[in-house]
Design an enzyme around this catalytic site. Structure first.
Site, PDB file in Angstrom:
ATOM      1  N   ASP A 147       5.758  -3.549 -12.363  1.00  0.00           N
ATOM      2  CA  ASP A 147       5.695  -3.494 -10.943  1.00  0.00           C
ATOM      3  C   ASP A 147       6.105  -4.843  -9.754  1.00  0.00           C
ATOM      4  O   ASP A 147       6.773  -4.799  -8.804  1.00  0.00           O
ATOM      5  CB  ASP A 147       4.293  -3.033  -9.992  1.00  0.00           C
ATOM      6  CG  ASP A 147       3.165  -3.536 -10.875  1.00  0.00           C
ATOM      7  OD1 ASP A 147       3.338  -4.802 -11.816  1.00  0.00           O
ATOM      8  OD2 ASP A 147       1.398  -3.716  -9.662  1.00  0.00           O
ATOM      9  N   ASP A 164       5.524 -12.401  -9.928  1.00  0.00           N
ATOM     10  CA  ASP A 164       4.347 -12.769  -9.287  1.00  0.00           C
ATOM     11  C   ASP A 164       4.996 -14.754 -10.491  1.00  0.00           C
ATOM     12  O   ASP A 164       5.600 -15.287  -9.575  1.00  0.00           O
ATOM     13  CB  ASP A 164       2.468 -12.480  -8.788  1.00  0.00           C
ATOM     14  CG  ASP A 164       2.292 -13.627  -8.216  1.00  0.00           C
ATOM     15  OD1 ASP A 164       3.287 -14.134  -7.408  1.00  0.00           O
ATOM     16  OD2 ASP A 164       1.360 -13.630  -7.734  1.00  0.00           O
ATOM     17  N   LYS A 166       8.340 -11.766  -6.468  1.00  0.00           N
ATOM     18  CA  LYS A 166       8.285 -12.882  -5.857  1.00  0.00           C
ATOM     19  C   LYS A 166       8.633 -14.617  -6.235  1.00  0.00           C
ATOM     20  O   LYS A 166       7.962 -14.733  -6.451  1.00  0.00           O
ATOM     21  CB  LYS A 166       6.586 -12.970  -5.435  1.00  0.00           C
ATOM     22  CG  LYS A 166       6.149 -11.799  -4.704  1.00  0.00           C
ATOM     23  CD  LYS A 166       4.917 -12.359  -4.035  1.00  0.00           C
ATOM     24  CE  LYS A 166       4.377 -11.144  -2.810  1.00  0.00           C
ATOM     25  NZ  LYS A 166       2.031 -11.311  -3.112  1.00  0.00           N
ATOM     26  N   PHE A 224       0.769 -10.117   1.161  1.00  0.00           N
ATOM     27  CA  PHE A 224      -0.211  -8.969  -0.105  1.00  0.00           C
ATOM     28  C   PHE A 224       0.534  -7.670  -0.126  1.00  0.00           C
ATOM     29  O   PHE A 224       0.157  -6.552   1.314  1.00  0.00           O
ATOM     30  CB  PHE A 224      -1.431  -9.064   0.986  1.00  0.00           C
ATOM     31  CG  PHE A 224      -2.437  -8.977  -0.058  1.00  0.00           C
ATOM     32  CD1 PHE A 224      -3.689  -9.692  -0.141  1.00  0.00           C
ATOM     33  CD2 PHE A 224      -2.474  -7.949  -0.917  1.00  0.00           C
ATOM     34  CE1 PHE A 224      -4.016  -9.821  -1.722  1.00  0.00           C
ATOM     35  CE2 PHE A 224      -3.933  -7.458  -1.969  1.00  0.00           C
ATOM     36  CZ  PHE A 224      -4.195  -8.789  -1.535  1.00  0.00           C
ATOM     37  N   ASP A 280      -2.054  -2.721  -5.781  1.00  0.00           N
ATOM     38  CA  ASP A 280      -3.460  -2.420  -5.113  1.00  0.00           C
ATOM     39  C   ASP A 280      -3.808  -3.778  -5.121  1.00  0.00           C
ATOM     40  O   ASP A 280      -3.816  -4.857  -4.827  1.00  0.00           O
ATOM     41  CB  ASP A 280      -4.664  -1.798  -6.687  1.00  0.00           C
ATOM     42  CG  ASP A 280      -4.448  -3.820  -7.967  1.00  0.00           C
ATOM     43  OD1 ASP A 280      -4.098  -3.741  -8.205  1.00  0.00           O
ATOM     44  OD2 ASP A 280      -6.065  -3.309  -7.856  1.00  0.00           O
ATOM     45  N   ARG A 304      -2.713   1.859  -4.796  1.00  0.00           N
ATOM     46  CA  ARG A 304      -1.962   2.408  -5.614  1.00  0.00           C
ATOM     47  C   ARG A 304      -1.134   3.681  -5.346  1.00  0.00           C
ATOM     48  O   ARG A 304       0.131   3.405  -6.290  1.00  0.00           O
ATOM     49  CB  ARG A 304      -3.185   2.293  -7.062  1.00  0.00           C
ATOM     50  CG  ARG A 304      -3.141   1.337  -7.307  1.00  0.00           C
ATOM     51  CD  ARG A 304      -3.417   1.598  -8.924  1.00  0.00           C
ATOM     52  NE  ARG A 304      -3.834   0.409 -10.177  1.00  0.00           N
ATOM     53  CZ  ARG A 304      -3.483  -0.652 -10.028  1.00  0.00           C
ATOM     54  NH1 ARG A 304      -2.749  -0.698 -10.284  1.00  0.00           N
ATOM     55  NH2 ARG A 304      -4.761  -1.431  -9.973  1.00  0.00           N
TER      56      ARG A 304
END
Ligand code: PRP
Length: 180
Positions: A101, A104, A132, A153, A160, A166
């Site tokens: 998903d 990071d 990101k 965020f 989640d 979600r």
């Protein structure tokens, strides 16, 4: 209607579906010449809605399987991962497409890629819905990216906060007061 805890919609459901069509087409072309279709390996739990949409647009006889991994407590920065649920598929010689998903820091995917390579996977590529780039700590090659997003965020479409949100059909930014 917008969920009351969401500040704004970053990426709409329509945009996600449309991007999945493009990614699916590209993946179908790239793997189409291979002897065998790829095994999609989705990392639980966040990748499930993305996997479900993406596979509708891949025009190959793909299979999919799941893994669940977590960082060792307190050592997130080391990239050591613990396997909570391993693959059921024997992957030696297979072309693997890891489905995520969000990328990071990049540590999870880099560690999983190495793990699958060590298990004898022929190739391991990565498809992620979100990335990101500003948060990256290790360099990880991501072959297919849905959207690059700023360091906000984000929740929804599998992602989640405290196991909530979600199921939102879009990617939204959580109101500051919810997580502060
Ligand atoms: C999230 C996401 C990636 C990882 C990305 O998973 O799904 O697996 O963090 O972070 P990294 O690039 O810094 O390694 P999370 O641990 O929140 O689990 P979930 O998918 O069950 O929500």
């Amino acid at each position: 209607m917008l969920n009351k805890d969401i500040k704004k919609v970053l990426i709409s459901q329509e945009e996600i579906v449309s991007r999945c069509e493009e990614l699916g087409k590209q993946i179908s072309e790239d793997y189409g010449k291979n002897e065998q279709p790829p095994l999609l390996v989705a990392l639980l739990r966040g990748s499930v809605p993305f996997l479900a949409e993406l596979i509708k647009h891949i025009d190959l006889n793909i299979q999919y399987d799941f893994m669940d991994v977590t960082s060792y407590a307190g050592t997130k920065s080391t990239g050591d991962i613990r396997i909570l649920k391993d693959l059921d598929t024997y992957i030696e010689g297979m072309d693997i497409l890891l489905v995520e998903d969000i990328v990071d820091t990049g540590r999870t995917l880099e560690a999983v890629r190495t793990l699958l390579k060590n298990k004898g996977a022929k190739t391991v590529r990565i498809v992620t819905l979100l990335s990101k780039p500003s948060r990256r700590e290790v360099e990880v090659q991501v072959e297919y990216t849905g959207f690059e997003v700023p360091d906000e965020f984000v929740v929804g479409y599998g992602m989640d906060y405290d196991q909530k949100y979600r199921g939102l059909p879009y990617i939204g930014v959580l109101k500051d007061e919810i997580y502060q």
